[in-house]
Design a protein around this motif. Structure first.
Motif, short mmCIF file in Angstrom:
data_model
loop_
_atom_site.label_atom_id
_atom_site.label_comp_id
_atom_site.label_asym_id
_atom_site.label_seq_id
_atom_site.Cartn_x
_atom_site.Cartn_y
_atom_site.Cartn_z
N HIS A 297 11.74 4.26 3.78
CA HIS A 297 11.50 3.38 2.63
C HIS A 297 11.67 1.97 3.15
O HIS A 297 12.80 1.51 3.35
CB HIS A 297 12.51 3.73 1.54
N ARG B 74 0.85 -0.02 0.43
CA ARG B 74 1.78 0.80 -0.36
C ARG B 74 2.45 1.87 0.48
O ARG B 74 3.56 2.28 0.20
CB ARG B 74 1.04 1.43 -1.54
N GLY B 75 1.76 2.32 1.52
CA GLY B 75 2.32 3.34 2.39
C GLY B 75 1.46 3.50 3.62
O GLY B 75 0.30 3.07 3.64
N LYS C 101 5.87 5.89 6.15
CA LYS C 101 6.52 4.72 5.54
C LYS C 101 6.02 4.51 4.11
O LYS C 101 4.82 4.52 3.86
CB LYS C 101 6.24 3.49 6.38
N ILE C 102 6.98 4.28 3.22
CA ILE C 102 6.69 3.99 1.82
C ILE C 102 7.25 2.60 1.51
O ILE C 102 8.38 2.29 1.85
CB ILE C 102 7.34 5.04 0.89
N SER C 103 6.42 1.77 0.85
CA SER C 103 6.82 0.40 0.55
C SER C 103 7.98 0.35 -0.44
O SER C 103 7.97 1.01 -1.47
CB SER C 103 5.63 -0.36 -0.03
N ILE D 62 3.60 8.74 -2.08
CA ILE D 62 4.25 9.76 -1.24
C ILE D 62 3.31 10.94 -1.05
O ILE D 62 3.12 11.43 0.06
CB ILE D 62 5.60 10.18 -1.84
N GLU E 181 0.39 9.97 1.40
CA GLU E 181 0.75 9.96 2.81
C GLU E 181 1.05 11.37 3.31
O GLU E 181 0.70 11.72 4.45
CB GLU E 181 1.92 9.01 3.07
#
Length: 105
Positions: free
Chosen positions: A27, A35-36, A49-51, A64, A67
């Motif tokens: 995160h 966004r990811g 990776k998640i914003s 989520i 991705e």
């Protein structure tokens, strides 16, 4: 999987297995329009990776899923991944699925 990890340099990390590969879910701060993102399956130390800037739970769920779908179906067309993530996240959100951001790495 998923499993929690306390690797050096990672206060709280989560490893996720998608297909035959493992990514470290993070995160993190990403660019203003990102966004990811997910590293290719060929990378040795892969990250998903998640914003951190995502605030709406349904959007977080969708990103989520988006991705993770890339991780499962790397060669799939972006339009297919977009549509599938949007559709599945709407169903899950309607059924009550929520992301507990306190559990995000």
């Amino acid at each position: 999987f998923p499993s929690h990890d306390s690797s050096p340099g990672c206060e709280y990390c989560m490893k996720v297995k998608l297909g035959n590969n493992v990514w470290e879910l993070k995160h993190v701060d990403l660019g203003p329009k990102v966004r990811g993102e997910i590293d290719p399956p060929s990378y040795e130390n892969k990250a998903l990776k998640i914003s951190k800037r995502l605030r709406k739970n349904q959007e977080l769920l969708e990103v989520i899923l988006h991705e993770c779908l890339h991780g499962c179906f790397w060669a799939a067309d972006e339009d297919i991944i977009d549509k599938a993530a949007a559709d599945i996240s709407k169903v899950l959100y309607t059924l009550g699925a929520r992301i507990d951001t306190k559990k995000m790495p």
